[in-house]
Enzyme design. Structure first.
Site, PDB file in Angstrom:
ATOM      1  N   ASP A   1      36.612  26.825  24.405  1.00 19.39           N
ATOM      2  CA  ASP A   1      37.196  27.830  25.297  1.00 19.39           C
ATOM      3  C   ASP A   1      36.109  28.358  26.238  1.00 19.39           C
ATOM      4  O   ASP A   1      34.921  28.314  25.905  1.00 19.39           O
ATOM      5  CB  ASP A   1      37.769  28.962  24.443  1.00 19.39           C
ATOM      6  CG  ASP A   1      38.572  29.953  25.259  1.00 19.39           C
ATOM      7  OD1 ASP A   1      38.941  29.636  26.402  1.00 19.39           O
ATOM      8  OD2 ASP A   1      38.844  31.060  24.742  1.00 19.39           O
ATOM      9  N   GLU A   2      36.495  28.875  27.409  1.00 24.82           N
ATOM     10  CA  GLU A   2      35.560  29.465  28.380  1.00 24.82           C
ATOM     11  C   GLU A   2      34.403  28.500  28.676  1.00 24.82           C
ATOM     12  O   GLU A   2      33.226  28.878  28.682  1.00 24.82           O
ATOM     13  CB  GLU A   2      35.011  30.804  27.857  1.00 24.82           C
ATOM     14  CG  GLU A   2      36.055  31.840  27.511  1.00 24.82           C
ATOM     15  CD  GLU A   2      36.758  32.441  28.724  1.00 24.82           C
ATOM     16  OE1 GLU A   2      36.519  31.973  29.854  1.00 24.82           O
ATOM     17  OE2 GLU A   2      37.547  33.393  28.535  1.00 24.82           O
TER      18      GLU A   2
ATOM     19  N   ARG B   1      42.249  41.096  36.818  1.00 19.65           N
ATOM     20  CA  ARG B   1      42.569  41.832  35.575  1.00 19.65           C
ATOM     21  C   ARG B   1      43.846  42.648  35.743  1.00 19.65           C
ATOM     22  O   ARG B   1      44.418  43.125  34.762  1.00 19.65           O
ATOM     23  CB  ARG B   1      41.438  42.797  35.178  1.00 19.65           C
ATOM     24  CG  ARG B   1      40.057  42.194  34.905  1.00 19.65           C
ATOM     25  CD  ARG B   1      40.094  41.033  33.955  1.00 19.65           C
ATOM     26  NE  ARG B   1      40.165  39.767  34.672  1.00 19.65           N
ATOM     27  CZ  ARG B   1      40.486  38.611  34.102  1.00 19.65           C
ATOM     28  NH1 ARG B   1      40.788  38.570  32.817  1.00 19.65           N
ATOM     29  NH2 ARG B   1      40.524  37.502  34.803  1.00 19.65           N
TER      30      ARG B   1
ATOM     31  N   GLN C   1      35.507  31.839  37.218  1.00 23.38           N
ATOM     32  CA  GLN C   1      35.298  33.003  36.356  1.00 23.38           C
ATOM     33  C   GLN C   1      33.975  32.923  35.589  1.00 23.38           C
ATOM     34  O   GLN C   1      33.800  33.568  34.566  1.00 23.38           O
ATOM     35  CB  GLN C   1      36.463  33.146  35.368  1.00 23.38           C
ATOM     36  CG  GLN C   1      37.797  33.403  36.049  1.00 23.38           C
ATOM     37  CD  GLN C   1      38.913  33.662  35.069  1.00 23.38           C
ATOM     38  OE1 GLN C   1      38.952  34.688  34.386  1.00 23.38           O
ATOM     39  NE2 GLN C   1      39.837  32.721  34.967  1.00 23.38           N
TER      40      GLN C   1
ATOM     41  N   LYS D   1      45.687  30.109  28.980  1.00 24.28           N
ATOM     42  CA  LYS D   1      44.756  29.137  28.406  1.00 24.28           C
ATOM     43  C   LYS D   1      44.690  29.247  26.886  1.00 24.28           C
ATOM     44  O   LYS D   1      44.540  28.234  26.202  1.00 24.28           O
ATOM     45  CB  LYS D   1      43.362  29.289  29.014  1.00 24.28           C
ATOM     46  CG  LYS D   1      42.611  30.547  28.658  1.00 24.28           C
ATOM     47  CD  LYS D   1      41.241  30.559  29.302  1.00 24.28           C
ATOM     48  CE  LYS D   1      40.492  31.824  28.965  1.00 24.28           C
ATOM     49  NZ  LYS D   1      40.240  31.989  27.528  1.00 24.28           N
ATOM     50  N   THR D   2      44.821  30.463  26.336  1.00 25.20           N
ATOM     51  CA  THR D   2      44.800  30.609  24.878  1.00 25.20           C
ATOM     52  C   THR D   2      46.022  29.932  24.270  1.00 25.20           C
ATOM     53  O   THR D   2      45.945  29.277  23.225  1.00 25.20           O
ATOM     54  CB  THR D   2      44.759  32.097  24.477  1.00 25.20           C
ATOM     55  OG1 THR D   2      43.634  32.723  25.107  1.00 25.20           O
ATOM     56  CG2 THR D   2      44.645  32.249  22.966  1.00 25.20           C
TER      57      THR D   2
END
Length: 730
Positions: free
Chosen positions: A216-217, A601, A247, A32-33
């Site tokens: 973002d997020e 993770r 998330q 996503k980044t």
């Protein structure tokens, strides 16, 4: 435009999306980044948008720095004019520019968590309200929640007497904040939303400027942040939101995953793009994570896939108790590191509550293995660091009464409680702030109109401090930040006060020197930006980038991170999921999302660890396996550890048995029938290491191998026939 060649089809679709409202649902590890930074590059290079007209907001400074670095790599230079940073930093920037509309000046200070609690305690004391009935942390949480939902004191719903008291405290808390020319973190959002809503000309100015707003997020936004994004994108209607409702794990601080659903409702013509290709984990990890999260309602299903192959099976381990649980983790890490298979930094140990770190730390210390603990006292929360920051905040904003009360007698200069009460009384009678009174005393001495308000000695010590503060204020206009820092240190003789020759004193002085180094990085940017960045720093922002040691952290703190090997411990009912969530479907859904975040993770190896019993105030209680474990398909898991112990309910026993026997059936059938001499839970004696408890025993190649936790040396794995063990029978 070469960067488009490195994208998969879904990423390319997201990066090249047409203008308008776009919702990108990005699964964990899906890049996503990369999509966000490439979207900005695409806007500039392909669509001709000037960086000046782009706003990109994140939730942490670390994420903002990562995006900035990637953009510089793509363009070979800094993008001048772009607004790229956290929500709070962007809001602070707007508020300082538009301070004429606010109840504070442009030099407002941002109160940190400790300062906020100090003000709540003061409000409780002034209103004569018991801090036993109204705990400061609980009061502040209620105020914070109200602000996140854009609720002012006059609109606070009062359903009972407690609510009425909270309203009074909320009102006084705000008065104390503004008297100190201060705001808290929640005010940054609330005041910006209200500013744009109440002043259409201000809203239009920013909405016209920002042709494209990227976030973002997105799943972690609260009501205030959702409103803010809508306001800032209200002119050009180009809102680009990247997130993943699976998330969303910060409900307790106002985050609302339903904003993802609202986006589609509020913008029915929006584009919705899924990112499902995972570049982090093995397919086994992804299949386990998907099996867990698919049980949650109100979400968009995602088919997470990896090109890395199935990888290793998930390893599950049931320890006899929580001491053995910690010992297993540390011993496993130590064996892999000492065998040269892994580095210490490859490992993370995750848990639900901070309290669970204690036994882990003890086990690491016994083994001599280094570790780093996330969520321990932050660098910026240390006494000496807060002292220096308070001195600097006071120079920047003399109205900051919280900082003044912290350092007015640091180092001790004979300013007692009686003198402080007299100072506050003199300020109140004059309609001024204590800082203003001090500066006047420092400049005029016994000619000051305030001089007669104090006793002879009290006036003298206040004059001395006021003179220093006045001198620092004047010097701040000409001095660089490091020079101002040094002047404060010299004038207060702070080193002599702090460093008494002890190891602790030297360590504290080294911390001050570390802060001084940071001041050099801001010598061209000034005191205001320095203080603002310190106020907005988060726990993840203070994580060292490279440390060759295992990381111990909560599942909440693990968000956005990744590790080669991940241990998730405490997989028992009451811990994961937490006992507070049992009767609340929304809370339970969040606990499931939290576990999902932990699972995803892991890059290569995932360990799921629990204890058959846990110590509670000196005694042991039998624990039941987490309900989430039974969601994971049996074929993905290889089980180690204790098979059975204690008494459990029938259903719990069946669940536990199903979980604990997930080794391949064919392997179980072919195992030779050899009697175990040292079953788990038995006490043994070793000629060198003394007494210990058997944590696990297994038969392999007709030999019994035992894992023993010795009272003297910790965890050891031994071949029973060669170890000269004796079983202690009670």
């Amino acid at each position: 435009m070469d960067f488009l060649n490195d994208l998969n089809s879904q990423q390319r679709q997201a990066v090249t999306a047409a203008p308008g409202q776009t919702l990108v649902l990005a699964g964990p590890g899906s890049g996503k980044t990369r999509v966000l930074t490439n979207r900005i590059a695409y806007l500039v290079q392909a669509m001709g948008v000037r960086p000046y007209h782009i706003l990109a907001v994140t939730f942490t400074n670390k994420a903002a720095r990562e995006m900035q670095t990637r953009l510089e790599r793509l363009f070979g230079a800094t993008l001048d004019g772009i607004w790229l940073g956290t929500f709070h930093a962007a809001c602070a920037r707007i508020l300082r520019r538009e301070a004429d509309y606010l109840p504070v000046s442009s030099s407002f200070v941002i109160m940190d968590a400790d300062d906020q609690e100090t003000l709540v305690k003061r409000a409780l004391k002034e209103l004569n309200i018991s801090d036993k009935l109204y705990r400061p942390s609980s009061v502040h949480a209620a105020i914070s929640n109200a602000k996140n939902n854009l609720t002012l004191p006059e609109n606070f719903p009062t359903r009972n007497y407690r609510d009425e008291v909270i309203v009074r405290l909320y009102e006084r808390y705000q008065q104390l904040l503004q008297a100190s020319n201060g705001v808290d973190f929640d005010d940054l959002l609330l005041m910006t939303v209200n500013l744009l809503e109440n002043h259409p000309e201000v809203k239009e100015r920013y909405a016209r400027r920002f042709e494209h707003v990227l976030v973002d997020e997105f799943q972690d936004t609260n009501v205030a942040q959702y409103q803010l994004l809508g306001q800032l994108s209200s002119y050009h209607h180009n809102l680009y939101a990247v997130g993943d409702e699976d998330q969303s794990i910060y409900r307790w601080r106002g985050a609302d995953y339903r904003n993802v659903l609202r986006f589609a409702e509020d913008f029915p013509g929006c584009q919705k793009i899924l990112l499902e290709q995972n570049y982090r984990s093995t397919q086994t990890v992804l299949d386990a994570a998907r099996a867990v999260i698919d049980r949650n309602p109100y979400r968009t299903p995602k088919n997470l896939r990896s090109d890395r192959g199935p990888g290793n099976p998930i390893l599950s381990y049931e320890a006899v108790d929580d001491h053995a649980e910690a010992a297993y983790v540390v011993d496993t890490i130590q064996q892999l590191v000492s065998g040269g298979k892994c580095k210490g930094s490859d490992f993370a140990v995750m848990y639900r509550t901070n309290a669970q770190s204690r036994l882990l730390e003890e086990a690491f210390l016994r083994s001599g293995l280094p570790y780093r603990l996330v969520g321990a006292q932050r660098f910026y929360g240390r006494r000496e660091i807060k002292d220096m920051i308070s001195f600097l905040r006071l120079v920047h904003n003399p109205a900051d009464e919280v900082s003044l009360m912290r350092v007015i007698n640091v180092p001790p200069r004979g300013i007692g409680d009686k003198t402080l009460v007299a100072l506050q009384l003199a300020a109140r009678q004059a309609g001024a702030g204590p800082g203003e009174v001090l500066i006047d005393l420092g400049r005029q001495g016994d000619q000051s109109p305030y001089w007669k308000s104090f006793s002879g000695r009290g006036a003298t010590v206040l004059v001395d401090f006021g003179a220093m503060l006045s001198d620092w204020r004047e010097g701040s206009q000409a001095l660089t930040l490091p020079a101002l820092f040094d002047r404060i240190l010299n004038d207060t003789v702070y080193q002599a006060y702090l460093d008494d020759g002890s190891e602790e004193g030297q360590g504290r002085w080294e911390n001050v020197q570390e802060l001084r180094k940071l001041a050099y990085e801001y010598q061209d940017r000034g005191l205001t930006e320095f203080l603002e960045n310190l106020a907005l720093v988060s726990d993840q922002d203070t994580l060292p980038e490279q440390t060759d040691a295992p990381t111990l952290l909560t599942l909440h703190a693990a968000k956005g991170l990744e590790f080669s090997h991940v241990f998730i411990i405490g997989l028992d009912e009451g811990l994961i999921p937490h006992s507070r969530s049992i009767d609340d479907p929304e809370e339970m859904a969040e606990e499931r999302r939290l576990f999902y975040v932990g699972l995803t993770r892991a890059r290569n190896q995932l360990y799921l660890v629990r204890a058959g019993q846990r110590s509670t105030y000196g005694s042991y209680e039998v624990s039941e396996p987490s309900r989430f474990l039974s969601d994971i398909p049996e074929e993905l898991v290889h089980t180690q550890g204790n098979r059975s112990h204690g008494r459990r309910s029938t259903s719990a026993w069946q669940d536990a048995t199903r979980w604990q026997t997930r080794s391949a059936p064919s392997a179980m059938k072919s195992a030779p029938v050899v009697e175990r001499r040292f079953p788990p839970g038995s006490r043994v004696n070793h000629p060198t290491w003394g007494e210990g408890m058997v944590v696990d025993s297994r038969i392999q190649d007709e030999e019994e191998t035992v894992d023993v936790f010795f009272d003297s040396v910790g965890f050891k794995r031994l071949l029973a026939s060669a170890a000269k063990l004796e079983r202690i029978r009670k």
